[in-house]
Scaffold this motif. Structure first.
Motif, PDB file in Angstrom:
ATOM      1  N   VAL A  54       0.838  -1.208   0.000  1.00  0.00           N
ATOM      2  CA  VAL A  54       0.000   0.000   0.000  1.00  0.00           C
ATOM      3  C   VAL A  54       0.873   1.258   0.000  1.00  0.00           C
ATOM      4  N   ALA A  55       1.854   1.294   0.893  1.00  0.00           N
ATOM      5  CA  ALA A  55       2.725   2.474   0.971  1.00  0.00           C
ATOM      6  C   ALA A  55       3.463   2.688  -0.354  1.00  0.00           C
ATOM      7  N   SER A  56       3.946   1.620  -0.942  1.00  0.00           N
ATOM      8  CA  SER A  56       4.690   1.727  -2.195  1.00  0.00           C
ATOM      9  C   SER A  56       3.805   2.219  -3.330  1.00  0.00           C
ATOM     10  N   GLU A  81      -6.485 -11.100  -2.204  1.00  0.00           N
ATOM     11  CA  GLU A  81      -5.938 -10.272  -1.122  1.00  0.00           C
ATOM     12  C   GLU A  81      -5.102  -9.131  -1.695  1.00  0.00           C
ATOM     13  N   MET A  82      -4.320  -9.435  -2.726  1.00  0.00           N
ATOM     14  CA  MET A  82      -3.495  -8.404  -3.359  1.00  0.00           C
ATOM     15  C   MET A  82      -4.385  -7.315  -3.968  1.00  0.00           C
ATOM     16  N   ILE A  88      -7.291  -0.454  -1.595  1.00  0.00           N
ATOM     17  CA  ILE A  88      -7.071   0.499  -0.507  1.00  0.00           C
ATOM     18  C   ILE A  88      -6.028   1.525  -0.919  1.00  0.00           C
ATOM     19  N   ALA A  89      -4.969   1.065  -1.593  1.00  0.00           N
ATOM     20  CA  ALA A  89      -3.933   1.986  -2.078  1.00  0.00           C
ATOM     21  C   ALA A  89      -4.522   3.003  -3.041  1.00  0.00           C
ATOM     22  N   LEU A  91      -7.677   3.975  -3.115  1.00  0.00           N
ATOM     23  CA  LEU A  91      -8.544   4.855  -2.338  1.00  0.00           C
ATOM     24  C   LEU A  91      -7.716   5.942  -1.659  1.00  0.00           C
ATOM     25  N   VAL A  92      -6.633   5.537  -1.011  1.00  0.00           N
ATOM     26  CA  VAL A  92      -5.781   6.487  -0.293  1.00  0.00           C
ATOM     27  C   VAL A  92      -5.019   7.392  -1.255  1.00  0.00           C
ATOM     28  N   GLY A  93      -4.467   6.795  -2.318  1.00  0.00           N
ATOM     29  CA  GLY A  93      -3.607   7.544  -3.228  1.00  0.00           C
ATOM     30  C   GLY A  93      -4.327   8.280  -4.331  1.00  0.00           C
ATOM     31  N   GLY A  94      -5.554   7.903  -4.614  1.00  0.00           N
ATOM     32  CA  GLY A  94      -6.316   8.543  -5.666  1.00  0.00           C
ATOM     33  C   GLY A  94      -6.089   7.882  -7.024  1.00  0.00           C
ATOM     34  N   THR A  95      -6.728   8.442  -8.019  1.00  0.00           N
ATOM     35  CA  THR A  95      -6.696   7.836  -9.355  1.00  0.00           C
ATOM     36  C   THR A  95      -5.312   7.848  -9.990  1.00  0.00           C
ATOM     37  N   ILE A  96      -4.398   8.663  -9.476  1.00  0.00           N
ATOM     38  CA  ILE A  96      -3.040   8.677 -10.016  1.00  0.00           C
ATOM     39  C   ILE A  96      -2.333   7.338  -9.778  1.00  0.00           C
TER      40      ILE A  96
END
Length: 117
Positions: A54-56, A81-82, A88-89, A91-96
């Motif tokens: 997610v962070a990456s 799961e992936m 979630i990534a 959602l947090v990071g946006g469409t970019i």
């Protein structure tokens, strides 16, 4: 001919070896901290790899995404799961983050393909 997965791992290892050969104390400590952070602890390795994924993805680092995908795969993460983790990534990071999701799915499929041969 080496696969994309093999090429990535060979390049990563070659360059990590060169970097660590520079004998820079700060870099060595950062590498060590990274290694220790992803070891089994209160959180299982599988969970830590998904957090790293997610962070990456949010930071948009394709090399990091590939590393965490492969390590997650080796630790028993399913495709579902992936994909949930990558949702979630996004959602947090946006469409970019969507282009990185495309590359992540492509790399995951390569991992699956290599492990069924």
């Amino acid at each position: 001919m080496p696969s994309k997965v093999q090429k990535f791992n060979e390049y990563r290892q070659k360059m990590n070896d060169k970097i660590l050969a520079s004998d820079n104390k700060v870099i060595k400590r950062i590498f060590n901290l990274d290694t220790n952070a992803f070891k089994e602890g209160h959180l299982p390795v599988k969970t830590k790899e998904l957090l790293g994924l997610v962070a990456s993805a949010v930071l948009r680092c394709d090399d990091c995404i590939q590393y965490h995908l492969e390590t997650a795969y080796k630790n028993g993460v399913s495709k579902e799961e992936m994909m949930e983790t990558m949702s979630i990534a996004n959602l947090v990071g946006g469409t970019i983050v969507i282009p990185h999701l495309r590359k992540a799915l492509e790399y995951w499929e390569l991992l699956e393909e290599e492990n069924t041969l």
